[in-house]
Design an enzyme around this catalytic site. Sequence first.
Site, PDB file in Angstrom:
ATOM      1  N   GLY A  77     -16.490  68.115 -10.037  1.00 54.06           N
ATOM      2  CA  GLY A  77     -16.877  68.025 -11.434  1.00 54.06           C
ATOM      3  C   GLY A  77     -17.686  66.830 -11.878  1.00 54.06           C
ATOM      4  O   GLY A  77     -18.224  66.838 -12.996  1.00 54.06           O
ATOM      5  N   GLY A  82     -19.375  68.682  -5.539  1.00 56.72           N
ATOM      6  CA  GLY A  82     -20.556  69.403  -5.058  1.00 56.72           C
ATOM      7  C   GLY A  82     -21.807  68.727  -5.583  1.00 56.72           C
ATOM      8  O   GLY A  82     -22.519  68.023  -4.886  1.00 56.72           O
ATOM      9  N   ARG A  83     -22.028  68.919  -6.903  1.00 56.68           N
ATOM     10  CA  ARG A  83     -23.230  68.384  -7.553  1.00 56.68           C
ATOM     11  C   ARG A  83     -23.439  66.894  -7.269  1.00 56.68           C
ATOM     12  O   ARG A  83     -24.549  66.472  -6.979  1.00 56.68           O
ATOM     13  CB  ARG A  83     -23.088  68.589  -9.058  1.00 56.68           C
ATOM     14  CG  ARG A  83     -24.326  68.236  -9.835  1.00 56.68           C
ATOM     15  CD  ARG A  83     -24.025  68.170 -11.348  1.00 56.68           C
ATOM     16  NE  ARG A  83     -23.202  69.239 -11.814  1.00 56.68           N
ATOM     17  CZ  ARG A  83     -23.644  70.361 -12.373  1.00 56.68           C
ATOM     18  NH1 ARG A  83     -24.925  70.542 -12.554  1.00 56.68           N
ATOM     19  NH2 ARG A  83     -22.797  71.286 -12.768  1.00 56.68           N
ATOM     20  N   TYR A 100     -28.261  76.912 -18.962  1.00 53.14           N
ATOM     21  CA  TYR A 100     -27.392  75.886 -19.568  1.00 53.14           C
ATOM     22  C   TYR A 100     -28.149  74.890 -20.440  1.00 53.14           C
ATOM     23  O   TYR A 100     -27.640  73.798 -20.707  1.00 53.14           O
ATOM     24  CB  TYR A 100     -26.680  75.062 -18.484  1.00 53.14           C
ATOM     25  CG  TYR A 100     -26.160  75.818 -17.301  1.00 53.14           C
ATOM     26  CD1 TYR A 100     -25.114  76.736 -17.436  1.00 53.14           C
ATOM     27  CD2 TYR A 100     -26.679  75.605 -16.034  1.00 53.14           C
ATOM     28  CE1 TYR A 100     -24.627  77.414 -16.337  1.00 53.14           C
ATOM     29  CE2 TYR A 100     -26.189  76.284 -14.933  1.00 53.14           C
ATOM     30  CZ  TYR A 100     -25.165  77.190 -15.086  1.00 53.14           C
ATOM     31  OH  TYR A 100     -24.686  77.861 -13.993  1.00 53.14           O
ATOM     32  N   ARG A 129     -31.341  76.762 -14.167  1.00 54.39           N
ATOM     33  CA  ARG A 129     -30.389  75.984 -14.955  1.00 54.39           C
ATOM     34  C   ARG A 129     -30.882  75.678 -16.369  1.00 54.39           C
ATOM     35  O   ARG A 129     -30.082  75.474 -17.274  1.00 54.39           O
ATOM     36  CB  ARG A 129     -30.034  74.668 -14.237  1.00 54.39           C
ATOM     37  CG  ARG A 129     -29.390  74.891 -12.858  1.00 54.39           C
ATOM     38  CD  ARG A 129     -28.731  73.625 -12.315  1.00 54.39           C
ATOM     39  NE  ARG A 129     -27.591  73.232 -13.117  1.00 54.39           N
ATOM     40  CZ  ARG A 129     -27.602  72.303 -14.038  1.00 54.39           C
ATOM     41  NH1 ARG A 129     -28.717  71.643 -14.298  1.00 54.39           N
ATOM     42  NH2 ARG A 129     -26.518  72.015 -14.740  1.00 54.39           N
ATOM     43  N   TYR A 144     -27.250  73.379  -7.230  1.00 53.78           N
ATOM     44  CA  TYR A 144     -27.334  74.573  -8.081  1.00 53.78           C
ATOM     45  C   TYR A 144     -28.783  74.960  -8.417  1.00 53.78           C
ATOM     46  O   TYR A 144     -29.052  75.464  -9.502  1.00 53.78           O
ATOM     47  CB  TYR A 144     -26.503  74.402  -9.362  1.00 53.78           C
ATOM     48  CG  TYR A 144     -25.049  74.059  -9.070  1.00 53.78           C
ATOM     49  CD1 TYR A 144     -24.225  75.005  -8.465  1.00 53.78           C
ATOM     50  CD2 TYR A 144     -24.505  72.812  -9.361  1.00 53.78           C
ATOM     51  CE1 TYR A 144     -22.897  74.703  -8.167  1.00 53.78           C
ATOM     52  CE2 TYR A 144     -23.182  72.506  -9.067  1.00 53.78           C
ATOM     53  CZ  TYR A 144     -22.382  73.455  -8.474  1.00 53.78           C
ATOM     54  OH  TYR A 144     -21.087  73.168  -8.172  1.00 53.78           O
ATOM     55  N   CYS A 149     -42.342  86.225 -15.910  1.00 55.09           N
ATOM     56  CA  CYS A 149     -42.704  86.962 -17.116  1.00 55.09           C
ATOM     57  C   CYS A 149     -41.551  86.928 -18.098  1.00 55.09           C
ATOM     58  O   CYS A 149     -40.831  87.920 -18.258  1.00 55.09           O
ATOM     59  CB  CYS A 149     -43.038  88.395 -16.754  1.00 55.09           C
ATOM     60  SG  CYS A 149     -44.726  88.518 -16.264  1.00 55.09           S
TER      61      CYS A 149
HETATM   62  N1  LLP Z   1     -14.410  73.299  -6.813  1.00 52.60           N
HETATM   63  C1  LLP Z   1     -14.393  74.440  -7.500  1.00 52.60           C
HETATM   64  C2  LLP Z   1     -13.242  75.326  -7.408  1.00 52.60           C
HETATM   65  C3  LLP Z   1     -15.472  74.784  -8.312  1.00 52.60           C
HETATM   66  O1  LLP Z   1     -15.441  75.923  -9.012  1.00 52.60           O
HETATM   67  C4  LLP Z   1     -16.590  73.925  -8.391  1.00 52.60           C
HETATM   68  C5  LLP Z   1     -17.756  74.278  -9.194  1.00 52.60           C
HETATM   69  C6  LLP Z   1     -16.578  72.748  -7.613  1.00 52.60           C
HETATM   70  C7  LLP Z   1     -15.461  72.461  -6.851  1.00 52.60           C
HETATM   71  C8  LLP Z   1     -17.735  71.794  -7.584  1.00 52.60           C
HETATM   72  O2  LLP Z   1     -18.013  71.264  -8.809  1.00 52.60           O
HETATM   73  P1  LLP Z   1     -19.129  70.126  -8.969  1.00 52.60           P
HETATM   74  O3  LLP Z   1     -18.645  68.877  -8.304  1.00 52.60           O
HETATM   75  O4  LLP Z   1     -20.356  70.619  -8.316  1.00 52.60           O
HETATM   76  O5  LLP Z   1     -19.277  69.967 -10.418  1.00 52.60           O
HETATM   77  N2  LLP Z   1     -23.877  76.479 -11.707  1.00 52.60           N
HETATM   78  C9  LLP Z   1     -23.381  75.445 -12.586  1.00 52.60           C
HETATM   79  C10 LLP Z   1     -22.180  74.742 -11.985  1.00 52.60           C
HETATM   80  C11 LLP Z   1     -21.045  75.668 -11.673  1.00 52.60           C
HETATM   81  C12 LLP Z   1     -19.903  74.954 -11.041  1.00 52.60           C
HETATM   82  C13 LLP Z   1     -18.908  75.919 -10.538  1.00 52.60           C
HETATM   83  N3  LLP Z   1     -17.823  75.341  -9.837  1.00 52.60           N
HETATM   84  C14 LLP Z   1     -24.504  74.459 -12.878  1.00 52.60           C
HETATM   85  O6  LLP Z   1     -25.610  74.647 -12.368  1.00 52.60           O
HETATM   86  O7  LLP Z   1     -24.313  73.515 -13.635  1.00 52.60           O
END
Ligand code: LLP
Length: 447
Positions: free
Chosen positions: A248, A292-293, A334, A330, A390, A361
Amino acid sequence: MQLQGTIQVDTNGHLVVGGCDTVELAAEFGTPLYVIDEARLRQMARRYRSSFNNYYPDTKVAYAGKAMLTLAICKIIESEGLYLDVVSGGELYTAIKADFPMEKILFHGNNKSTDELALALDHRVGRIVVDNFYELQLLAQLAADRDQVVDVLLRISPGVEAHTHSYIQTGQLDSKFGFAIAHDVALKAVELALKSSHLNLKGIHCHIGSQIFDISSFVPTVERMLGLVKDIAQTFNYPVSEVDLGGGLGIRYQQGDTPVGPEALAQLIATEVDRVSSDLGIPRPTLIVEPGRSIVGEAGLTLYTVGSIKDIPGIRRYVAVDGGMNDNPRVALYQARYEAVVANRMHAAKEATVSIAGKCCESGDMLIHDIELPHLHPGDILAVFSTGAYNYSMASNYNRLPRPAVVLVSNGQADLIVKRETYEDLIRLDLIPQRLQKDSAVTTGRE
Ligand code: LLP
């Protein structure tokens, strides 16, 4: 925009990343092009590991593959000693093909299919994170059929709202994910898991949201999750030893963004876990985090070539590039905001506020709504920052646009890690039923 990390400008005024001239990258590999700076990705992986090692050594850091996953990324993640969170059969298959250690995989998803679960069981992945009652029963049955015991976590919906865009909040009660702590739903799931001799309940998991800057939401999250650990111990006399707090952390997309680093997150989580465990009189759990991000986001940028430019006097100048919502959805999804530079003329003075449009388009296909840039010409190379997470993973073939290539740059070396799609790739899976073939028109009487 202040350039950071391994991003530099050379004497020709070209943007350089990972020691590679981005203008040359664009010429060699074409545009749009995703560029991943390996050193920056590794640096974030290391910061996560060392921060948690410092504040809470009993932590497993799992990279959330949904942010960006390819075979080469799996190799980097493995070499940095991280675990890997996968969320579909496809991500799991990628990890399998990259020879990623299966015991270091966590498998998520709110509607895993029988085939996906079977694949995970075949490869004996480290943890399956069970999301709902249907899956609990299905997995118990599949494991029993093979006489296999599988280590599971239960996905919990802790009822905490992260302060972020509502589409990427996930921990609140009204969510499609997980067992709610409210109304004892989670306790009921624990009871069922404990009844199955083929499910080995190791712990509980949650993920409250993404692109979080205000990490204070982790305080009630830790309180609720450890409160549940205690309730489970009291109700079932059963110790769950692992608590996964998800990912997150936010990243810097534009000037003024002030993301919190893994150090502050580790410190806050460690402090809270220590405090709450001691208040509740429960052992300190093994922690898992799933960024992740924040691992890959700022390591990525996208190169585009400028094409048509449309001036609407007194209103707006649209500068169209050769990509758009198909390589970066994105903005449309968003209202995400990005920053960009002219990679082939980094020293040129900013001259006007323009809007960067994609080539799909669709009016909503914009990459940047208002940005101050030097005067742009067709053929200029535009670099959009912080596209590592993402973007590639959410890319589509809308308008039948081939998806871009991905290049990994490191110490002046550029390696293709995903080839650019070709037109041939676009039709590779298409089929024409016999009755639509030219010859069959005669037999059906149609012209
Ligand atoms: N763990 C779980 C169970 C998750 O659902 C997620 C992200 C993460 C870890 C990793 O979260 P991060 O560290 O990347 O924030 N497509 C959206 C983001 C969707 C995130 C979904 N879950 C965007 O482009 O902002």
